[in-house]
Design a protein around this motif. Structure first.
Motif, short mmCIF file in Angstrom:
data_model
loop_
_atom_site.label_atom_id
_atom_site.label_comp_id
_atom_site.label_asym_id
_atom_site.label_seq_id
_atom_site.Cartn_x
_atom_site.Cartn_y
_atom_site.Cartn_z
N GLU A 101 6.19 -23.92 2.99
CA GLU A 101 5.95 -24.42 4.35
C GLU A 101 6.97 -25.51 4.64
N GLN A 102 7.94 -25.20 5.51
CA GLN A 102 9.02 -26.15 5.79
C GLN A 102 8.49 -27.47 6.34
N GLU A 103 7.58 -27.37 7.32
CA GLU A 103 7.19 -28.58 8.05
C GLU A 103 6.48 -29.57 7.15
N SER A 104 5.52 -29.06 6.34
CA SER A 104 4.76 -29.96 5.47
C SER A 104 5.42 -30.11 4.10
N GLU A 105 6.53 -29.40 3.88
CA GLU A 105 7.26 -29.43 2.60
C GLU A 105 6.35 -29.15 1.42
N ARG A 106 5.59 -28.06 1.55
CA ARG A 106 4.67 -27.70 0.47
C ARG A 106 4.99 -26.31 -0.05
N LEU A 107 5.02 -26.20 -1.37
CA LEU A 107 5.21 -24.91 -2.01
C LEU A 107 3.82 -24.37 -2.37
N LEU A 108 3.47 -23.22 -1.78
CA LEU A 108 2.16 -22.62 -2.04
C LEU A 108 2.32 -21.56 -3.12
N VAL A 109 1.60 -21.72 -4.21
CA VAL A 109 1.66 -20.76 -5.31
C VAL A 109 0.28 -20.14 -5.48
N SER A 110 0.19 -18.83 -5.38
CA SER A 110 -1.08 -18.15 -5.64
C SER A 110 -0.98 -17.44 -6.98
N LEU A 111 -1.85 -17.82 -7.88
CA LEU A 111 -1.92 -17.14 -9.18
C LEU A 111 -2.85 -15.96 -8.99
N ILE A 112 -2.33 -14.74 -9.15
CA ILE A 112 -3.13 -13.56 -8.81
C ILE A 112 -3.86 -13.02 -10.04
N LYS A 113 -3.09 -12.59 -11.05
CA LYS A 113 -3.75 -11.97 -12.21
C LYS A 113 -2.80 -11.88 -13.39
N VAL A 114 -3.37 -11.59 -14.56
CA VAL A 114 -2.57 -11.27 -15.75
C VAL A 114 -3.16 -9.99 -16.33
N ARG A 115 -2.30 -9.12 -16.86
CA ARG A 115 -2.76 -7.85 -17.45
C ARG A 115 -2.24 -7.69 -18.87
N LYS A 116 -3.04 -7.00 -19.71
CA LYS A 116 -2.63 -6.58 -21.06
C LYS A 116 -2.24 -7.74 -21.98
N LEU A 117 -3.08 -8.78 -22.01
CA LEU A 117 -2.80 -9.90 -22.93
C LEU A 117 -2.99 -9.46 -24.37
N GLN A 118 -2.26 -10.10 -25.29
CA GLN A 118 -2.38 -9.82 -26.72
C GLN A 118 -2.88 -11.10 -27.40
N PRO A 119 -4.21 -11.25 -27.55
CA PRO A 119 -4.72 -12.51 -28.09
C PRO A 119 -4.61 -12.53 -29.62
N PRO A 120 -4.67 -13.75 -30.22
CA PRO A 120 -4.59 -13.84 -31.68
C PRO A 120 -5.85 -13.34 -32.37
N SER A 121 -6.98 -13.28 -31.62
CA SER A 121 -8.23 -12.82 -32.25
C SER A 121 -8.87 -11.74 -31.38
N LYS B 21 -11.08 -17.73 -17.66
CA LYS B 21 -11.81 -16.47 -17.49
C LYS B 21 -12.35 -16.05 -18.86
N ARG B 22 -13.63 -15.71 -18.91
CA ARG B 22 -14.26 -15.43 -20.20
C ARG B 22 -14.03 -14.01 -20.66
N LYS B 23 -13.70 -13.86 -21.92
CA LYS B 23 -13.70 -12.57 -22.63
C LYS B 23 -13.05 -11.45 -21.84
N THR B 24 -11.76 -11.62 -21.56
CA THR B 24 -11.03 -10.54 -20.88
C THR B 24 -9.55 -10.61 -21.25
N LEU B 25 -8.95 -9.43 -21.39
CA LEU B 25 -7.51 -9.35 -21.61
C LEU B 25 -6.78 -9.15 -20.28
N ASN B 26 -7.57 -8.94 -19.21
CA ASN B 26 -6.99 -8.65 -17.88
C ASN B 26 -7.60 -9.57 -16.84
N PRO B 27 -7.36 -10.89 -16.97
CA PRO B 27 -8.03 -11.82 -16.06
C PRO B 27 -7.54 -11.70 -14.62
N GLN B 28 -8.46 -11.77 -13.68
CA GLN B 28 -8.15 -11.80 -12.25
C GLN B 28 -8.40 -13.24 -11.80
N PHE B 29 -7.38 -13.97 -11.36
CA PHE B 29 -7.55 -15.38 -11.04
C PHE B 29 -7.76 -15.60 -9.54
#
Length: 350
Positions: free
Chosen positions: A90-110, A134-142
């Motif tokens: 947003e130029q006027e307010s000089e704000r960078l808007l970041v939307s975190l959408i999701k992550v897929r296919k995580l490889q956890p250590p356990s 996000k609890r107990k998921t390899l495909n979190p939707q944020f």
């Protein structure tokens, strides 16, 4: 006019000091960095401020239905996950808007995985904004919104960094992967919301070598006779005095029989021992020349008096000039035509 409950709302700067109560029944944002904190009862702040950045509202996942694209199904070999986000400025307010959408296919250590994401706007390494866990998921939707205050003058010199963590039962945080996204190549405007996905990369956890390290990709297109170099980033550079004013760039030179053929330079990055470049260069190189050609990458720093210092250098090429990792990288590039082969290299002092 009735508004959808999940349209983000913005707190005007004049009211930032007030105590706000969440009007929706969303769970409040936790200000503590421990994602296992139990929310206390009573009114909570519905956003938190951090170096001029704060989280606002929620976003409506319905707006982010993706067409059936390959990004959902085609994962590279050895993938450790993929992250989707959107950015808008947003130029006027000089704000960078970041939307975190999701992550897929995580490889956890356990076996189980409880992921969350920290978002930085580099070069500021000290402060970050954090998603919910996000609890107990390899495909979190944020589907969470974050705001960074950043002037339009500085915007293109900044880089977004996403760190994806898993929290184990002992509340220990394990880094699963990261995405580094420089803003300099993006056209960011008010009406232009870019939705982007990137594969997670492992963070390089080894300490930097004496003069620092450089990461770049190599690719050779035998059909076009074209050698491509993508200068990604450097780390642990030993900057000369007055480092805040120092500008650091990378010079890529193509040599043949140790004779200079052509060189190209990245844009300079100011005062960072860990500069991010993400710049691509192509050189004409006939297949018959690959046994005698080599590439030299030098990291250079210019200071106020226009003096140039070489901070370090690496040469990749065939057996005639190189050994070890530098030779392996070159050979792998030749054995995988048209594919980008990415590696870290140790800088030497020439």
């Amino acid at each position: 006019l009735s508004r959808s409950r999940s349209v983000p709302f913005i707190i005007p700067p004049t009211l930032h000091g007030r105590d706000w109560v969440n009007l929706t029944n969303e769970e409040p944002i936790q200000e503590d960095s421990d994602p296992y904190m139990i929310p206390q009862s009573g009114p909570r702040s519905s956003f938190h401020s951090l170096a001029g950045a704060y989280v606002v509202g929620a976003i409506n996942p319905e707006l982010y239905k993706f067409p059936e694209d390959k990004s959902e199904t085609d994962f590279p070999e050895g993938s450790i996950g993929r992250l989707w986000f959107s950015i808008e400025y947003e130029q006027e307010s000089e704000r960078l808007l970041v939307s975190l959408i999701k992550v897929r296919k995580l490889q956890p250590p356990s076996d189980s995985c409880s992921p969350f994401v920290k978002i930085y706007l580099l070069p500021d390494e000290r402060s970050y904004l954090q998603s919910k866990t996000k609890r107990k998921t390899l495909n979190p939707q944020f589907d969470e919104n974050f705001v960074f205050q950043v002037s339009s003058k500085m915007l293109l010199q900044r880089t977004l960094k996403f760190l994806v963590y898993h929290v184990d039962k002992q509340k220990k945080h394990h880094l699963l992967g990261q995405v580094i996204f420089p803003l300099k190549n993006e056209t960011l405007t008010d009406d232009n919301k870019l939705i982007i996905w990137r594969d997670l990369e492992k963070e390089n956890l080894e300490p930097p070598s004496e003069y620092g390290d450089i990461q770049f990709s190599l690719s050779y297109n035998d059909y076009l006779g074209r050698l491509t170099v993508v200068v990604l980033r450097a780390r642990g550079l030993k900057l000369q005095e007055e480092s805040h004013a120092a500008s650091v760039y990378v010079k890529v030179s193509l040599m043949n029989h140790n004779k200079f053929i052509k060189s190209k330079k990245t844009a300079a990055v100011l005062g960072s021992p860990n500069p991010v470049y993400n710049e691509t260069f192509s050189f004409k190189a006939d297949q018959t020349e690959l046994d005698t050609a080599s590439l030299s990458l030098s990291v250079l720093q210019t200071t106020k008096g226009e003096k140039t210092h070489v901070l370090g250098r690496v040469v990749v090429g065939p057996f005639m000039y190189t050994r070890g990792k530098e030779l392996e990288h070159w050979n792998e590039m030749i054995s995988k035509p048209k594919e980008l082969v990415k590696r870290w290299h140790t800088l030497c002092h020439s």
